[in-house]
Design a protein around this motif. Structure first.
Motif, mmCIF file in Angstrom:
data_model
loop_
_atom_site.group_PDB
_atom_site.id
_atom_site.type_symbol
_atom_site.label_atom_id
_atom_site.label_comp_id
_atom_site.label_asym_id
_atom_site.label_seq_id
_atom_site.Cartn_x
_atom_site.Cartn_y
_atom_site.Cartn_z
ATOM 1 N N ASN A 76 -4.483 -0.766 5.529
ATOM 2 C CA ASN A 76 -4.218 -0.687 4.156
ATOM 3 C C ASN A 76 -2.842 -1.104 3.701
ATOM 4 N N ASN A 96 -0.778 1.993 6.084
ATOM 5 C CA ASN A 96 -0.651 2.519 4.711
ATOM 6 C C ASN A 96 0.627 2.245 4.027
ATOM 7 N N ASP A 131 3.086 4.736 6.058
ATOM 8 C CA ASP A 131 3.260 5.282 4.931
ATOM 9 C C ASP A 131 4.568 4.919 4.352
ATOM 10 N N LEU A 251 -8.627 3.152 -2.675
ATOM 11 C CA LEU A 251 -7.212 2.426 -2.377
ATOM 12 C C LEU A 251 -6.765 1.705 -3.938
ATOM 13 N N LYS A 256 -5.764 7.177 1.509
ATOM 14 C CA LYS A 256 -5.869 5.926 2.339
ATOM 15 C C LYS A 256 -6.290 6.396 3.674
#
Length: 262
Positions: A76, A96, A131, A251, A256
């Motif tokens: 992602n 992410n 993240d 997304l 995610k």
């Protein structure tokens, strides 16, 4: 599309623009792994002997990866146009992560004449957690950015970034005490309610997707259903049409999820 590697693995439904070039430092790479449902845009150059890209990741036009040590980018990822990712010292980017356009991530300092006494010559691995978000036009030295940390636009990062803290400036400083953190706590109950609303507005086959909070709720042998666990942000990767459609609907900013390992 030009890929030169001794080992190549490209996942399902992945698009690589015909102008992209993927190879090693001196000819063929040793290992290139690109996940499912990825996008690699026009004029992207990946010049790295060992490169790995996770599912649903996007490398936008004209960005570059280079280096002779491994570069691993998780699921992602979204990496903006004209970004430079340097893996001379080694590069690990978690799941992410977002790296805004025109950013530069450097894992080495090298140029000055050391015989003449230049003191600056180093290669260090850079580790970017899960993240993490570099908003754009960021310049990053070989640091560790811990999970959920964030650097605002134009930041020059020279020191490690602490978990869920926000940085800004040149050199970048932690400003979380002034503006708060990137992430705030969200209850599991609220996540479930939000995901159910997403299912309603998605418009796909809601019988093919189920929202759960514990893996004991899932019938893992049922390959007709994709389970999304909001408690650990994992999903059962089936590669079915409804699952892919729902993932793309989520997304990049709604939610995610990364694959659950059975």
């Amino acid at each position: 599309m030009q890929i030169e590697s001794e080992f190549i693995s490209v996942g399902a439904n992945t698009y690589i623009d015909p102008t992209a070039k993927i190879r090693g430092i001196n000819g063929k790479a040793k290992r290139i792994i690109i996940g499912d449902n990825c996008f690699i845009g026009a004029n992207v150059q990946i010049i790295c002997d060992d490169f790995e890209l996770g599912d649903y990741s996007k490398l936008q036009n004209n960005m570059t990866v280079h280096g002779y040590k491994p570069c691993k980018i998780g699921h992602n990822a979204w990496i903006g146009q004209f970004t430079v990712i340097d893996s001379i010292g080694g590069m690990t980017i978690g799941d992410n992560c977002g790296i805004g356009a025109h950013s530069q991530l450097w894992s080495h300092i090298k140029y000055g004449d050391t015989l003449e006494g230049c003191r600056f010559l180093s290669e260090s691995p850079m580790k970017i957690g899960n993240d993490v978000w570099f908003v754009g036009h960021c310049i990053v030295s070989p640091i560790e950015a811990k999970d959920k940390s964030m650097a605002l636009v134009g930041s020059v990062i020279t020191k490690d970034m602490e978990e869920n803290c926000i940085y800004a400036g040149s050199p970048a400083k932690n400003i979380s005490d002034k503006i708060g953190n990137q992430f705030i706590p969200v209850s599991v109950e609220k996540k479930v309610a939000t995901m159910r609303e997403y299912l309603k507005t998605w418009g796909g086959d809601i019988n093919a997707v189920q929202i759960i909070t514990d893996w004991e709720e899932a019938e893992l042998e049922n390959l007709e259903v994709s389970y999304f666990n909001v408690a650990d942000r994992k999903y059962t990767k089936r590669l079915s049409e409804p699952e892919i459609s729902f993932m793309k609907f989520l997304l990049p900013e709604k939610a995610k999820f990364t694959p659950y390992t059975f």
